[in-house]
Write a protein that holds these residues in place. Structure first.
Motif, short mmCIF file in Angstrom:
data_model
loop_
_atom_site.label_atom_id
_atom_site.label_comp_id
_atom_site.label_asym_id
_atom_site.label_seq_id
_atom_site.Cartn_x
_atom_site.Cartn_y
_atom_site.Cartn_z
N GLN A 534 31.70 -43.61 -2.46
CA GLN A 534 31.03 -42.67 -3.37
C GLN A 534 31.88 -42.40 -4.60
OE1 GLN A 534 30.30 -39.90 -0.13
NE2 GLN A 534 28.14 -39.79 -0.76
N PHE A 537 31.57 -45.43 -6.92
CA PHE A 537 30.32 -45.42 -7.69
C PHE A 537 30.39 -44.38 -8.80
CE2 PHE A 537 28.31 -47.11 -3.64
CZ PHE A 537 28.04 -48.38 -4.16
N ALA A 538 30.89 -43.21 -8.46
CA ALA A 538 30.96 -42.14 -9.45
C ALA A 538 31.85 -42.54 -10.63
CB ALA A 538 31.47 -40.85 -8.81
N GLY A 541 30.20 -45.07 -12.90
CA GLY A 541 28.92 -44.70 -13.48
C GLY A 541 27.73 -45.40 -12.86
N VAL A 542 27.86 -45.75 -11.58
CA VAL A 542 26.74 -46.41 -10.90
C VAL A 542 26.06 -45.40 -9.99
CG1 VAL A 542 26.14 -48.14 -9.15
CG2 VAL A 542 27.79 -48.70 -10.95
N GLU A 543 24.73 -45.35 -10.05
CA GLU A 543 23.97 -44.50 -9.15
C GLU A 543 23.46 -45.40 -8.02
OE1 GLU A 543 23.35 -41.44 -8.34
OE2 GLU A 543 21.98 -42.28 -6.87
N GLY A 545 21.86 -44.94 -5.30
CA GLY A 545 20.49 -44.68 -4.86
C GLY A 545 19.46 -45.40 -5.72
N ALA A 546 19.81 -45.64 -6.98
CA ALA A 546 18.87 -46.33 -7.87
C ALA A 546 18.60 -47.75 -7.36
CB ALA A 546 19.43 -46.38 -9.28
#
Lengths: 617, 231
Positions: A534, A537-538, A541-543, A545-546
């Motif tokens: 997590q 990803f943060a 800058g990757v989401e 869930g998208a």
């Protein structure tokens, strides 16, 4: 003492790292121009259980002008020791650093091994990104099921091989031999023009405003807009390793593996293997019996596993099993069937091969209600299951394992409850059959559904993590009781699997960051660090869930649409619509052709050992 | 059942193989060779194989022993040849002999000899080495701690050290030792090296260890134990 010896004295299971097993092939490097390292991004015991590795090892080492050696992901203790002493990742056969090879070929079996791919490159001192590798560095290629959407790994891979490798690996050897290590650009161009080979750097991905892919554009002449998978046209004559390496260490599958057929005709809508290994190709009875005899003679294994996606479907299965049992009984060889179709015939077979019913029988109804089983096209009824377990209990088995998925498209709590209901019915059946109470056990093993590319469910979102967790605890509550065992996979791992299975190139920085933060061996519960993922990803800058939760329209360009399994996309869309309508589609073996388009597209026919009836005849 | 006793070397990559895996390797080799192994009865028949003493992972063995029970009367020369052809790299038969039924192989083992070779610690000369050794052997009690599931166990290894000598050979330091072996009071060479390590400031892990012999109580090879007054 060498550095390696000093290190081996301090790590667990040092036999993982030294090679020297029976049937391993060590060639003289001075006489062999093309040197390939087969890199399996998981530990030794997992990699050595992978039949594909044994096949490619055999194919490449059968050539005089090429050699293949093996390398696996080191366990954390070995990695730490190697980093401390500056020992680069090396192959098991010649103990040479990976950098010395012409090609490092990764097998991509599982999305959660991606950090291991990067970690192995890093341990080998090979620059992670393709563009940072110069002529002195090996070519880094990949194949395997995840190659059908390798986009998250695109910046790290020089070339990706789609489909079966038996023929394609010869092309690889020849191209490498022709261009050598001095002409990387020409080499990559030549590879990109081979059928079934995808060279990511020659394709530009453009993204749409809604976050999806707008288009994928080939950048040089002569590379295809769509890369079509390779396959073996005559499996019966295809090379098969009857002298596989026999590990000293106990591998996950510590037995001889006989590949009965490739492909599967069942058409389960969640199953990626069923899609990418089409069409079904069976070996003839004679070939299989010969290969079984040779395998046992050259390995000394006391167990022969009939491996295929659905072994009991083999058209001559009864004869195969009977003959194998008769021929090898005197040698105390056990024949084993990895998973069983849910019918009485399958249990009869299991009975024929196992005179002592010591292990449990495993069945995979996959969903808890008939409605949902129709959605996923798993053609098993409650009656089938109950009749089957009854035969099993009466035949002397006392333990049954049932596999299910949670979070399937359209799933409701009622379907989830159906899993518990089924398990209890199986348990009741066991009591009815008077299986001794102390021995009777029904294990329910739960995984979370991951929508996979190239399947009818590729447009579907994954169920949200919160929902998966909630349903797991709901089910766990319903499965409390004597003789019931509940097993589950972490939904967080399935979430990550979905993210990367459906991912695109924009995930690459997150993958790299996760590695830097210490993520590796993510498929091992004791190593999996969702919190670090997590964070990765943060920070990039990757989401995530998208990717996992995205619901695609049929008109959307999917990140993997430029990679072609041979199945018509329209067929997948139709299957998806039928799924939502609860309509089943028949098996293509012995019944009508389902029209998936693969046979005409790839100019091939299903091949059955027994020339039979119907579409797959 | 007829029995054959096999002496073999375990070396090279095979020295990293655990005892359990060596057992499996022998079974598979026998199966490939078509040796008529005798199996136990029951639900899970196992080949009747007895090893003299497990070899620690990482250690080489110059003369290890296994007894195989066979269903037919063996020809030792034939068994030797079949094993030579069928054992994997690093497991090398040295000698095969038919043996009469008698006490189990394990119960015969009472002593083991080892050689350990490693780097000479900086500044250690022959004089200092011999002084250190003499001091070591002069101790009435040498206690090592063993980590067990239930805490730590202390054990005096001194009575189990039958002989210990050392010499310098260029930049190498070589120890020879004979230690008590078997089910009771077994002393491991790494335990000796660990204590010596403190005395002589050497790094025990940098030592390669060979087990050169497994001996009966009277110090005989395991072939030839009839002369031992009954163990």
């Amino acid at each position: 003492m060498t550095d390696l010896e000093r290190i081996l004295a301090r790590v667990e299971k040092p036999a993982r790292y030294v090679g020297g097993e029976l049937n391993a092939i060590v060639k003289d490097w001075r006489r062999v121009p093309v040197r390939i390292a087969f890199a399996f991004p998981d530990v030794y015991e997992v990699g050595m259980s992978h039949l594909g590795m044994h096949i490619l090892y055999h194919v490449v080492n059968s050539r005089d002008d090429a050699l293949m050696e093996r390398v696996f992901a080191p366990w954390t203790d070995m990695e730490a020791e190697m980093r401390t002493s500056g020992l680069p990742l090396f192959s098991l056969e010649s103990h040479r650093p990976l950098r010395d090879f012409d090609v490092v070929a990764f097998s991509l079996q599982y999305e959660l091994s991606y950090t291991n791919v990067l970690n192995m490159l890093d341990l080998a001192g090979i620059p992670l990104e393709s563009r940072d590798r110069d002529d002195r560095m090996p070519l880094v290629v990949a194949g395997g099921p995840c190659a059908f959407n390798p986009e998250p790994l695109a910046p790290f891979l020089d070339a990706v091989f789609l489909g079966e490798g038996e023929d394609a690996v010869h092309d690889l050897v020849e191209v490498v031999r022709r261009y050598g290590r001095g002409n990387r650009d020409e080499l990559l161009c030549a590879l990109a023009r081979l059928p079934g080979v995808y060279v990511p750097r020659f394709y530009r991905v453009e993204y749409a405003a809604d976050g999806g892919v707008k288009q994928v554009v080939p950048l040089i002449d002569g590379v295809p807009g769509k890369v079509v998978k390779r396959l073996v046209r005559d499996l019966d004559r295809a090379p098969f390793p009857v002298r596989p390496i026999v590990p000293y260490l106990e591998a996950v599958h510590d037995r001889a593996m006989l590949e009965v057929f490739r492909g599967c005709t069942r058409g389960c809508r969640f199953c990626q293997a069923g899609a990418i290994y089409r069409p079904v190709r069976e070996r003839t009875l004679k070939t299989l019996l010969d290969q079984a005899g040779e395998l046992l003679r050259h390995t000394g294994y006391n167990e022969l596993s009939l491996t295929s996606l659905s072994t009991t479907d083999y058209s001559e299965i009864r004869k195969l099993v009977q003959t194998l049992v008769e021929r090898h009984r005197g040698e105390r060889v056990n024949v084993s069937l990895p998973s069983l179709r849910v019918d009485a015939f399958a249990v009869e077979l299991a009975r024929a091969v196992q005179e002592v019913r010591k292990s449990s029988l495993t069945f995979a109804p996959e969903a808890g209600s008939q409605r949902l089983r129709n959605v996923i096209n798993k053609q098993v009824t409650e009656d089938d299951l109950l009749r089957t377990v009854e035969v099993a209990f009466r035949a002397g088995w006392s333990r049954v394992k049932l596999y299910f998925m949670l979070g399937l498209p359209t799933e409701t709590l009622e379907d989830v409850d159906g899993i518990a209901r089924l398990a209890r019915m199986v348990l009741d059946k066991g009591r009815e059959c008077e299986v001794p109470k102390g021995r009777l056990s029904v294990t329910v093993s739960i995984s979370s559904f991951v929508p996979k590319p190239h399947t009818p469910f590729q447009w579907e979102p994954q169920a949200p993590l919160a929902v998966l967790r909630e349903r797991q605890s709901f089910l766990q509550g319903r499965l409390k009781g004597k003789n019931l065992v509940y097993r589950w996979h972490d939904p967080e791992a399935s979430f990550l699997e979905a993210v990367f299975a459906r991912g695109d190139r924009r995930l690459a920085p997150a993958l790299r960051r996760a590695l830097e933060l210490g993520c590796r061996l993510d498929g091992w519960r004791e190593c999996f660090r969702f919190d670090l993922w997590q964070q990765a990803f943060a920070e990039t800058g990757v989401e995530p869930g998208a990717y996992a939760y995205r619901s695609y329209r049929y008109t959307d360009i999917l990140p993997w649409d430029h990679l072609d399994t041979g199945i018509d996309r329209d067929f997948l869309a139709e299957e998806h619509a039928r799924a939502l309508a609860g309509e089943i589609t028949k098996d293509c073996r012995g019944e009508q052709c389902t029209g998936c388009g693969l046979c005409p597209n790839l100019e091939i026919e299903p091949q059955l050992a027994e020339v039979g009836t119907g579409a797959a005849g | 059942m007829p029995r054959v006793r096999i002496a073999y070397r375990q070396e090279g990559p095979a020295r990293y193989v655990s005892h359990l895996d060596v057992m499996r390797a022998f079974e598979r080799a026998a199966r490939r060779a078509g040796l008529p192994l005798a199996y136990s009865q029951g639900f899970n028949p196992r080949p009747k194989m007895t090893f003299a003493a497990p070899l620690a992972v990482g250690m080489s063995g110059c003369r290890e022993y296994v007894d195989l029970e066979l269903e037919t009367e063996p020809d030792p020369a034939g068994v030797f040849e079949l094993l030579r052809q069928n054992l994997p790299n690093g497991l090398v038969p040295v000698q095969v002999q038919a043996v009469a039924t008698g006490p189990s192989l394990m119960s015969l083992v009472h002593r083991s000899r080892y050689i350990a070779v490693g780097d000479v610690p900086v500044g250690l000369d022959t004089g200092a080495l011999q002084v250190g050794l003499k001091r070591f052997l002069g101790r009435g009690e040498i206690v090592v701690e063993q980590k067990r599931a239930k805490g730590v166990r202390r054990k005096n290894i001194r009575p189990g050290i039958y002989s210990l000598s050392a010499r310098l050979d260029g930049d190498k330091l070589c120890f020879s030792m004979e230690l008590k072996a078997g089910s009771a009071g077994n002393v491991r060479p790494d335990e000796v090296l660990a204590v010596l390590g403190k005395d002589l400031s050497l790094v025990p892990e940098s030592f390669a260890v060979w087990r050169t012999a497994l001996l009966s109580r009277a110090g005989r090879l395991l072939w030839d134990v009839k002369g031992d007054s009954i163990c």
